[in-house]
Design an enzyme around this catalytic site. Structure first.
Site, mmCIF file in Angstrom:
data_model
loop_
_atom_site.group_PDB
_atom_site.id
_atom_site.type_symbol
_atom_site.label_atom_id
_atom_site.label_comp_id
_atom_site.label_asym_id
_atom_site.label_seq_id
_atom_site.Cartn_x
_atom_site.Cartn_y
_atom_site.Cartn_z
ATOM 1 N N PHE A 60 0.819 -1.225 0.000
ATOM 2 C CA PHE A 60 0.000 0.000 0.000
ATOM 3 C C PHE A 60 0.846 1.265 0.000
ATOM 4 O O PHE A 60 0.360 2.337 -0.366
ATOM 5 C CB PHE A 60 -0.945 -0.004 1.207
ATOM 6 C CG PHE A 60 -0.332 0.437 2.506
ATOM 7 C CD1 PHE A 60 -0.458 1.742 2.943
ATOM 8 C CD2 PHE A 60 0.358 -0.462 3.301
ATOM 9 C CE1 PHE A 60 0.106 2.154 4.145
ATOM 10 C CE2 PHE A 60 0.916 -0.068 4.504
ATOM 11 C CZ PHE A 60 0.790 1.244 4.933
ATOM 12 N N LYS A 61 2.118 1.161 0.376
ATOM 13 C CA LYS A 61 2.972 2.354 0.405
ATOM 14 C C LYS A 61 3.107 2.984 -0.985
ATOM 15 O O LYS A 61 3.374 4.180 -1.104
ATOM 16 C CB LYS A 61 4.363 1.996 0.952
ATOM 17 C CG LYS A 61 4.353 1.326 2.325
ATOM 18 C CD LYS A 61 3.911 2.254 3.407
ATOM 19 C CE LYS A 61 3.850 1.570 4.764
ATOM 20 N NZ LYS A 61 5.124 1.288 5.371
ATOM 21 N N ASP A 62 2.918 2.180 -2.039
ATOM 22 C CA ASP A 62 2.996 2.730 -3.405
ATOM 23 C C ASP A 62 1.942 3.808 -3.645
ATOM 24 O O ASP A 62 2.154 4.706 -4.461
ATOM 25 C CB ASP A 62 2.801 1.624 -4.449
ATOM 26 C CG ASP A 62 3.973 0.662 -4.531
ATOM 27 O OD1 ASP A 62 5.118 1.107 -4.385
ATOM 28 O OD2 ASP A 62 3.727 -0.548 -4.736
#
Length: 477
Positions: free
Chosen positions: A116-118
């Protein structure tokens, strides 16, 4: 829109300044002077925008409320460049999947590094490059990762003009896949540093370097950790997108369950709720490192040392100092900067804990701000992964399993509970094999990644050693 420090520094800053700065000069974290308020008409308009124009335009609409020092056409172009089906695998960008009665998964892990950091980091890379070009400056990014932030940052920043990345990670504490994602990058502007310690040691070094204002300014140090406001802001968008997909009425409430370590992901949900998004509850799901669950149950925030931070099968949450928690406590205390500074700069430094159990504000964490919490163990993760596969044919990663386990404990009839998926299962193959007896699916581009050559330096948990390395690299460039 101006931004202030949670610890009371008198200066008010514009977005583009804090984008490149990270921590405030007094060690506080930046927040807007006030949260823009979203009414029912705006929610209805944003619902149409998401369905008709897509996620990128929704992102522009939300970000433009907070960013008024980048021309609107440029900001819209940056959002359009970031949130594409080519990068995120689907036009919906964050598709919602129904798991069982009242429970949904929001897919946030279809980006380049499968986490999810993307969602925020891809935008941050474009924002950094844009602003540095506009100023004719360069930036040395210093970050800390417990697993996913590092690869997301490096893939977003690799090859970007005027940017170098120095990423700290806990030596031997990430999964083999996570290590390979980062250490196999050979780009000249990417520098991986494995710290002999735990994630909290890495995070402490980043903060120590940021506190050295002379060094920070001399070597143009910036950060991509979620202490950087721009990352948090980008994450606010997918709360609105999840709500839009789970509801049909503009007054319909949802809840979110968020696997939590550093409090950045769920803090973005707090900001969305403060703006007026109809969120009933924000459910904080921890693993055995349950500092946050302990606070929301008892009012006591008690950080752990390295020796008491457990190594678990959801390693990206093996965190005992939640950096973004200060932002929420600032709001919880009525935006009292002096009180916030006393807790985080004084009490934690002296005693490693603070206690708000008797403070009138503590009850507001649940009643006004909607926070609930719960804890998950390795046995819970294995059981939840196995159950999701056997009943629904869905393979989830161990962090998402923590979220599903705790979400089930807090469901309310008639209120959709959305679990934020945090990573694809391939990043944690050993746990999936333990639960299901087989390897998870692996995208073709990641076949054999663990066998690729690696470039990484191992250093002790010493800020001076890290600063010396940054000096050496900058001198060579």
């Amino acid at each position: 829109m101006r931004y202030l420090s949670t610890r009371g520094h008198p200066e008010r800053r514009r977005f583009s300044d804090i984008l490149l700065e990270g921590l405030a000069p007094d060690g506080g974290l930046y927040l807007p002077e006030s949260y823009p308020q979203v009414d029912a008409a705006t929610l209805a308009r944003w619902r149409r925008i998401y369905h008709e124009q897509g996620y990128a335009e929704l992102a522009f609409q939300i970000l433009s409320l907070y960013i008024d020092d980048i021309p609107a056409d440029d900001l819209r172009a940056l959002c359009a460049k970031t949130y594409t089906a080519e990068v995120f695998g689907t036009g919906e960008i964050v598709p919602l999947r129904h798991l069982e009665d009242g429970l949904w998964l929001e897919a946030l892990s279809n980006g380049p590094t499968l986490a999810f950091k993307d969602m925020a980091m891809q935008l941050l890379g474009h924002l950094f490059e844009y602003e540095l070009a506009r100023r004719g400056e360069t930036l040395n990014i210093l970050g800390a990762t417990s697993g996913d932030t590092g690869s997301a940052a490096e893939y977003a920043m690799r090859g970007k003009r005027g940017i170098s990345v120095f990423m700290l990670s806990p030596h031997g504490r990430m999964s083999p896949f996570q290590q390979a994602q980062m250490y196999s990058l050979m780009d000249a502007n990417i520098h991986n540093i494995a710290i002999e310690g735990v994630f909290d040691d890495c995070q402490d070094i980043v903060k120590a370097v940021s506190h050295d204002l002379d060094f920070k300014r001399r070597f143009k140090i910036g950060t991509v950790n979620s202490i950087n406001w721009a990352r948090l802001l980008a994450q606010v968008v997918y709360y609105f997108a999840g709500w839009i997909q789970a509801t049909t009425r503009d007054d319909e409430r949802v809840s979110f369950a968020v696997p939590s370590g550093n409090f950045g992901n769920v803090c973005a949900g707090h900001i969305a709720r403060m703006m007026g998004l109809p969120i009933a509850h924000l459910v904080v799901a921890t693993n055995e490192n349950d500092v946050l669950d302990e606070f929301f149950r008892t009012g006591v925030y008690r950080v752990r040392g390295s020796a008491d931070t457990y190594e678990t099968s959801s390693p990206s949450m093996d965190i005992s100092k939640a950096s973004n928690f200060e932002r929420f406590v600032f709001d919880l205390l009525g935006r009292d900067a002096a009180a916030t500074r006393a807790l985080f700069a004084d009490e934690l430094a002296r005693h490693g804990r603070f206690d708000l159990s008797a403070h009138p504000a503590f009850a507001l964490a649940r009643s006004r701000f909607g926070f609930l919490s719960g804890r998950s163990t390795h046995a819970n993760r294995i059981a939840t992964i196995r159950d999701a596969w056997q009943r629904f044919g869905v393979v989830i990663d161990p962090h998402t399993a923590d979220g599903v386990k705790v979400a089930r404990e807090h469901r309310q009839p008639g209120v959709p509970m959305i679990v934020l998926e945090t990573a694809l299962p391939v990043k944690f193959a050993a746990t999936i094999v333990e639960a299901l007896g087989r390897e998870p699916e692996r995208p073709a581009r990641y076949q054999g990644i663990e066998d690729r050559p690696k470039r990484v330096q191992v250093l002790p948990a010493d800020a001076q050693r890290v600063k010396a390395l940054i000096k050496t690299v900058c001198a060579a460039e």
